[in-house]
Design a protein around this motif. Sequence first.
Motif, PDB file in Angstrom:
ATOM      1  N   ARG A 166      26.568  32.478  85.269  1.00 52.48           N
ATOM      2  CA  ARG A 166      25.259  31.923  84.912  1.00 52.48           C
ATOM      3  C   ARG A 166      25.422  30.621  84.127  1.00 52.48           C
ATOM      4  O   ARG A 166      24.734  29.630  84.390  1.00 52.48           O
ATOM      5  N   LEU A 167      26.326  30.618  83.171  1.00 52.43           N
ATOM      6  CA  LEU A 167      26.529  29.432  82.350  1.00 52.43           C
ATOM      7  C   LEU A 167      27.103  28.267  83.156  1.00 52.43           C
ATOM      8  O   LEU A 167      26.827  27.103  82.867  1.00 52.43           O
ATOM      9  N   LYS A 184      32.686  27.083  78.561  1.00 48.63           N
ATOM     10  CA  LYS A 184      33.657  27.964  77.919  1.00 48.63           C
ATOM     11  C   LYS A 184      33.279  28.210  76.457  1.00 48.63           C
ATOM     12  O   LYS A 184      33.374  29.334  75.959  1.00 48.63           O
ATOM     13  N   ARG A 185      32.862  27.161  75.780  1.00 51.33           N
ATOM     14  CA  ARG A 185      32.445  27.314  74.390  1.00 51.33           C
ATOM     15  C   ARG A 185      31.173  28.160  74.298  1.00 51.33           C
ATOM     16  O   ARG A 185      31.021  28.970  73.378  1.00 51.33           O
ATOM     17  N   LEU A 186      30.276  27.961  75.250  1.00 51.66           N
ATOM     18  CA  LEU A 186      29.045  28.751  75.252  1.00 51.66           C
ATOM     19  C   LEU A 186      29.333  30.226  75.503  1.00 51.66           C
ATOM     20  O   LEU A 186      28.754  31.099  74.859  1.00 51.66           O
ATOM     21  N   LEU A 187      30.223  30.497  76.445  1.00 51.56           N
ATOM     22  CA  LEU A 187      30.598  31.879  76.733  1.00 51.56           C
ATOM     23  C   LEU A 187      31.178  32.542  75.494  1.00 51.56           C
ATOM     24  O   LEU A 187      30.823  33.684  75.151  1.00 51.56           O
ATOM     25  N   SER A 188      32.038  31.828  74.800  1.00 50.35           N
ATOM     26  CA  SER A 188      32.639  32.361  73.579  1.00 50.35           C
ATOM     27  C   SER A 188      31.586  32.607  72.507  1.00 50.35           C
ATOM     28  O   SER A 188      31.596  33.645  71.830  1.00 50.35           O
ATOM     29  N   ALA A 189      30.656  31.663  72.354  1.00 49.41           N
ATOM     30  CA  ALA A 189      29.621  31.795  71.332  1.00 49.41           C
ATOM     31  C   ALA A 189      28.688  32.968  71.623  1.00 49.41           C
ATOM     32  O   ALA A 189      28.344  33.747  70.726  1.00 49.41           O
ATOM     33  N   ILE A 190      28.288  33.108  72.882  1.00 51.35           N
ATOM     34  CA  ILE A 190      27.328  34.164  73.231  1.00 51.35           C
ATOM     35  C   ILE A 190      27.963  35.544  73.153  1.00 51.35           C
ATOM     36  O   ILE A 190      27.334  36.500  72.692  1.00 51.35           O
ATOM     37  N   THR A 191      29.213  35.667  73.571  1.00 43.27           N
ATOM     38  CA  THR A 191      29.879  36.968  73.465  1.00 43.27           C
ATOM     39  C   THR A 191      30.118  37.335  72.002  1.00 43.27           C
ATOM     40  O   THR A 191      30.023  38.517  71.622  1.00 43.27           O
ATOM     41  N   ALA A 192      30.406  36.329  71.171  1.00 45.86           N
ATOM     42  CA  ALA A 192      30.560  36.595  69.740  1.00 45.86           C
ATOM     43  C   ALA A 192      29.232  37.029  69.129  1.00 45.86           C
ATOM     44  O   ALA A 192      29.177  37.966  68.321  1.00 45.86           O
ATOM     45  N   ASP A 193      28.152  36.361  69.526  1.00 46.32           N
ATOM     46  CA  ASP A 193      26.816  36.736  69.035  1.00 46.32           C
ATOM     47  C   ASP A 193      26.453  38.148  69.477  1.00 46.32           C
ATOM     48  O   ASP A 193      25.854  38.920  68.713  1.00 46.32           O
ATOM     49  N   ARG A 194      26.804  38.484  70.707  1.00 46.24           N
ATOM     50  CA  ARG A 194      26.525  39.836  71.210  1.00 46.24           C
ATOM     51  C   ARG A 194      27.231  40.877  70.345  1.00 46.24           C
ATOM     52  O   ARG A 194      26.662  41.919  70.004  1.00 46.24           O
TER      53      ARG A 194
END
Length: 261
Positions: A166-167, A184-194
């Motif tokens: 999706r990203l 890649k940075r967004l994926l890392s940020a969103i998984t961390a937020d999750r």
Amino acid sequence: MVKPKRSESEPRTTDFVESLDRGLRLLQVFGERSSPMRLSEIAALAGLPRATARRILFTLQHGGYVSSDGKLFAPTPRVLTLAVAYLRSNQMVAVLQPVLDKIASAAHEISSLAVLDGDEVVFIARGSPTRIFTGGVDIGYRLPAFCTAVGRVLLGRLGDAELKARLSAIKREALTPQTVTDPKRLLSAITADRGRGYSLVDREAEPHFRSIAVPVKRYDGIIVAAINIGTHVDRISTDEMQERFLPLLREQAGKVMATLL
């Protein structure tokens, strides 16, 4: 092989009404401008031939949804009945409006409820610490999901593989100098937020605005919406948002879980 029986609620390609689809698409373009528009401009924004747009506009005018002085077209207040139909029938708005009011009163800041619509978030309710307009997002306001706190909370409900795809596919345009656009940075940020159960986004969607959001889950634990508190950067620090606002958001979101179907 016997084909599975189609559900009566399942749409068929023959059920698609192209003229209705075009009419709704045309109505939506009025939200992209703050003033009446000419036929040629409306047709271009809707991606429709001029003659088609003209027929649709006259149909909408006949129904009372559009007004015209012969040159310029504009929506009428009757268009609001479409939004009212959604807001009145939406269980989340009914359940969470009192919650947003409580949050706003306790935090002395605006609190909003958002849902995911494609690659954007749409704000469908808000609570304000006063009855006087104090700024912030309006109901119906849209923002890209990838660079907002509510959006990252909502994208976090996707599995890792789906989220990554999706990203990579969505449009990631920088709205401010702080906007993160690298997938890649967004994926890392969103998984961390999750993992931590909330998202805090600082000046990525708007240059002087930061927001903290938590998920709203229904009875079975599925994330169906997000609530946030947003504020101007000059008033509240990120540390204060985590210390003051996060417990309040979590507490109120947890109270409605059993009531959302």
